[in-house]
Design a protein around this motif. Sequence first.
Motif, PDB file in Angstrom:
ATOM      1  N   GLY A   1      34.262  43.134 -56.701  1.00 54.71           N
ATOM      2  CA  GLY A   1      33.035  42.710 -57.372  1.00 54.71           C
ATOM      3  C   GLY A   1      31.932  43.728 -57.393  1.00 54.71           C
ATOM      4  O   GLY A   1      30.901  43.512 -58.024  1.00 54.71           O
ATOM      5  N   THR A   2      32.135  44.871 -56.692  1.00 52.85           N
ATOM      6  CA  THR A   2      31.105  45.897 -56.712  1.00 52.85           C
ATOM      7  C   THR A   2      31.259  46.770 -57.956  1.00 52.85           C
ATOM      8  O   THR A   2      32.296  46.768 -58.616  1.00 52.85           O
ATOM      9  CB  THR A   2      31.191  46.796 -55.454  1.00 52.85           C
ATOM     10  OG1 THR A   2      32.484  47.420 -55.412  1.00 52.85           O
ATOM     11  CG2 THR A   2      30.991  45.971 -54.196  1.00 52.85           C
ATOM     12  N   ALA A   3      30.245  47.521 -58.265  1.00 59.57           N
ATOM     13  CA  ALA A   3      30.287  48.388 -59.455  1.00 59.57           C
ATOM     14  C   ALA A   3      31.274  49.534 -59.289  1.00 59.57           C
ATOM     15  O   ALA A   3      31.815  50.036 -60.269  1.00 59.57           O
ATOM     16  CB  ALA A   3      28.879  48.928 -59.720  1.00 59.57           C
ATOM     17  N   LEU A   4      31.491  49.965 -58.051  1.00 59.09           N
ATOM     18  CA  LEU A   4      32.432  51.062 -57.812  1.00 59.09           C
ATOM     19  C   LEU A   4      33.880  50.582 -57.894  1.00 59.09           C
ATOM     20  O   LEU A   4      34.794  51.390 -58.004  1.00 59.09           O
ATOM     21  CB  LEU A   4      32.176  51.707 -56.449  1.00 59.09           C
ATOM     22  CG  LEU A   4      30.807  52.395 -56.271  1.00 59.09           C
ATOM     23  CD1 LEU A   4      30.737  53.047 -54.902  1.00 59.09           C
ATOM     24  CD2 LEU A   4      30.591  53.438 -57.364  1.00 59.09           C
TER      25      LEU A   4
ATOM     26  N   GLU B   1      22.876  53.113 -57.294  1.00 55.93           N
ATOM     27  CA  GLU B   1      22.560  53.713 -58.592  1.00 55.93           C
ATOM     28  C   GLU B   1      23.293  53.000 -59.724  1.00 55.93           C
ATOM     29  O   GLU B   1      22.714  52.782 -60.809  1.00 55.93           O
ATOM     30  CB  GLU B   1      22.948  55.197 -58.563  1.00 55.93           C
ATOM     31  CG  GLU B   1      22.110  56.027 -57.598  1.00 55.93           C
ATOM     32  CD  GLU B   1      22.620  57.447 -57.471  1.00 55.93           C
ATOM     33  OE1 GLU B   1      23.590  57.790 -58.199  1.00 55.93           O
ATOM     34  OE2 GLU B   1      22.069  58.215 -56.657  1.00 55.93           O
ATOM     35  N   ALA B   2      24.541  52.629 -59.473  1.00 60.78           N
ATOM     36  CA  ALA B   2      25.327  51.939 -60.508  1.00 60.78           C
ATOM     37  C   ALA B   2      24.730  50.574 -60.835  1.00 60.78           C
ATOM     38  O   ALA B   2      24.659  50.173 -62.004  1.00 60.78           O
ATOM     39  CB  ALA B   2      26.774  51.800 -60.049  1.00 60.78           C
ATOM     40  N   GLN B   3      24.304  49.865 -59.816  1.00 60.58           N
ATOM     41  CA  GLN B   3      23.715  48.543 -60.027  1.00 60.58           C
ATOM     42  C   GLN B   3      22.397  48.644 -60.789  1.00 60.58           C
ATOM     43  O   GLN B   3      22.093  47.815 -61.658  1.00 60.58           O
ATOM     44  CB  GLN B   3      23.497  47.841 -58.683  1.00 60.58           C
ATOM     45  CG  GLN B   3      24.773  47.472 -57.934  1.00 60.58           C
ATOM     46  CD  GLN B   3      25.572  46.389 -58.622  1.00 60.58           C
ATOM     47  OE1 GLN B   3      25.134  45.774 -59.604  1.00 60.58           O
ATOM     48  NE2 GLN B   3      26.782  46.142 -58.133  1.00 60.58           N
TER      49      GLN B   3
ATOM     50  N   ARG C   1      27.545  57.603 -48.628  1.00 58.37           N
ATOM     51  CA  ARG C   1      27.509  58.180 -49.970  1.00 58.37           C
ATOM     52  C   ARG C   1      27.831  57.130 -51.030  1.00 58.37           C
ATOM     53  O   ARG C   1      27.144  57.029 -52.067  1.00 58.37           O
ATOM     54  CB  ARG C   1      28.505  59.341 -50.065  1.00 58.37           C
ATOM     55  CG  ARG C   1      28.497  60.031 -51.436  1.00 58.37           C
ATOM     56  CD  ARG C   1      29.377  61.258 -51.464  1.00 58.37           C
ATOM     57  NE  ARG C   1      30.782  60.938 -51.259  1.00 58.37           N
ATOM     58  CZ  ARG C   1      31.475  61.236 -50.163  1.00 58.37           C
ATOM     59  NH1 ARG C   1      30.860  61.864 -49.158  1.00 58.37           N
ATOM     60  NH2 ARG C   1      32.747  60.929 -50.054  1.00 58.37           N
ATOM     61  N   ASN C   2      28.847  56.323 -50.761  1.00 61.26           N
ATOM     62  CA  ASN C   2      29.243  55.298 -51.735  1.00 61.26           C
ATOM     63  C   ASN C   2      28.222  54.171 -51.828  1.00 61.26           C
ATOM     64  O   ASN C   2      28.084  53.539 -52.889  1.00 61.26           O
ATOM     65  CB  ASN C   2      30.615  54.744 -51.383  1.00 61.26           C
ATOM     66  CG  ASN C   2      31.724  55.724 -51.720  1.00 61.26           C
ATOM     67  OD1 ASN C   2      31.523  56.682 -52.463  1.00 61.26           O
ATOM     68  ND2 ASN C   2      32.915  55.497 -51.178  1.00 61.26           N
ATOM     69  N   GLN C   3      27.511  53.915 -50.745  1.00 59.30           N
ATOM     70  CA  GLN C   3      26.437  52.913 -50.799  1.00 59.30           C
ATOM     71  C   GLN C   3      25.343  53.377 -51.759  1.00 59.30           C
ATOM     72  O   GLN C   3      24.806  52.579 -52.536  1.00 59.30           O
ATOM     73  CB  GLN C   3      25.852  52.685 -49.398  1.00 59.30           C
ATOM     74  CG  GLN C   3      26.774  51.996 -48.406  1.00 59.30           C
ATOM     75  CD  GLN C   3      26.712  50.482 -48.498  1.00 59.30           C
ATOM     76  OE1 GLN C   3      26.168  49.936 -49.454  1.00 59.30           O
ATOM     77  NE2 GLN C   3      27.268  49.794 -47.506  1.00 59.30           N
ATOM     78  N   GLU C   4      25.027  54.655 -51.722  1.00 54.64           N
ATOM     79  CA  GLU C   4      24.017  55.193 -52.640  1.00 54.64           C
ATOM     80  C   GLU C   4      24.515  55.155 -54.078  1.00 54.64           C
ATOM     81  O   GLU C   4      23.755  54.824 -55.005  1.00 54.64           O
ATOM     82  CB  GLU C   4      23.669  56.631 -52.237  1.00 54.64           C
ATOM     83  CG  GLU C   4      22.853  56.752 -50.965  1.00 54.64           C
ATOM     84  CD  GLU C   4      21.452  56.168 -51.106  1.00 54.64           C
ATOM     85  OE1 GLU C   4      20.967  56.047 -52.259  1.00 54.64           O
ATOM     86  OE2 GLU C   4      20.843  55.827 -50.079  1.00 54.64           O
TER      87      GLU C   4
END
Length: 367
Positions: A364-367, A63-65, A56-59
């Motif tokens: 470094g990720t958007a989440l 979307e955030a990227q 779920r968080n990968q998706e």
Amino acid sequence: MALDAEPIAGPSTAPLVPGPSAYHESSQFRHWRYSPAQLDKIRGELNQKSVEVVARNQELEKEAQISLGHEFTAPPPASTYLSVTDELLLLHFYISQASKICRGGFGLPEVVESTAISYLKRFYLKNSVMEWHPKVIMPTCLFLAAKTTNYPVPIDVFVQKIAKLQPSDVLDTEFLVAQSLAFEFWVRGAEKALRGWGLEFQEQPTLNLDLLQQSLPAASAHLSASRGTDAEFLYSPSQIALACWYRASPGLVEGFLEWRYGSYRPSGDTQGIGGETRNGIDSAGQSGTSTPVPIPQEEQNEDTKMVDEQNREKIVYGMEKERLLQVVAEITALIDRVEEVEIKKVKEVDKRLKACTNPEKVVGTAL
């Protein structure tokens, strides 16, 4: 274990009443004892839940990227996610690394090593490898264990012993580890019980002392190997220690048990054959009276074949010799199944883990 059809032991919900030994009153027995079926269920459900959360968080990360106008990597296929077997492989590798670092890097005593490994195994009954990589959690467990066993190492000295480790790597996850342990830091390892049995053996009038001394190094090696198994979640420390002695020298243990059961007298009769006084080891592996103590209901059907209440005190160690040897055989079977982890397999799993780590835990990720 052999008694699968009977009620299984597990985290106790019993009130805090005096137990038959210090071990049975401990949080280790009350909250960290399981059956094999329970361990499989816990790990299976945790793995499944982690796969769902990561997917779920990968998706969401994708979307955030996209919304930020950045390039993104497509989420990994389902086959990439780690299985329970994969997670255990990585865990066992870092257990072996904890032993090497503790002994070779710091020269810390065995109690720190056993406590750190217990922390690490307990942590991954509450968390998944896909959430928190063992290469970060293992040093934190070791650092915390050194403090809780009164062998603290300053953080600036500690990080110098482990390549690429920063103080923040340990300090930022220390509370997480403590929280996952439910702040239950006390661990009764089997190392004291191993020495306790050695003293118990020496009470025999016809002991082969050379055999005892020759068996000790092998028994210690088997104890070290046992830390890579689930034995501590299934059996008491004294049972694990006795199994290590048995694995080193079956004749030594069988001869001792033959003498002990043959010369035992129930409570109130402390004189053995020839009038000698016998000191025993309770179910926690500590020196003390040889009077057997009742085992709580949570443990009775898991690792003891208890006789009825009227006859219980007539049995040394609270169980028949045949049942004790059966328990010992179960533990030695666990130890015998321990294999050296293949680095090639570890690298393959670790490579897949990079693609299926929860992006919430990645800097470094958007989440």
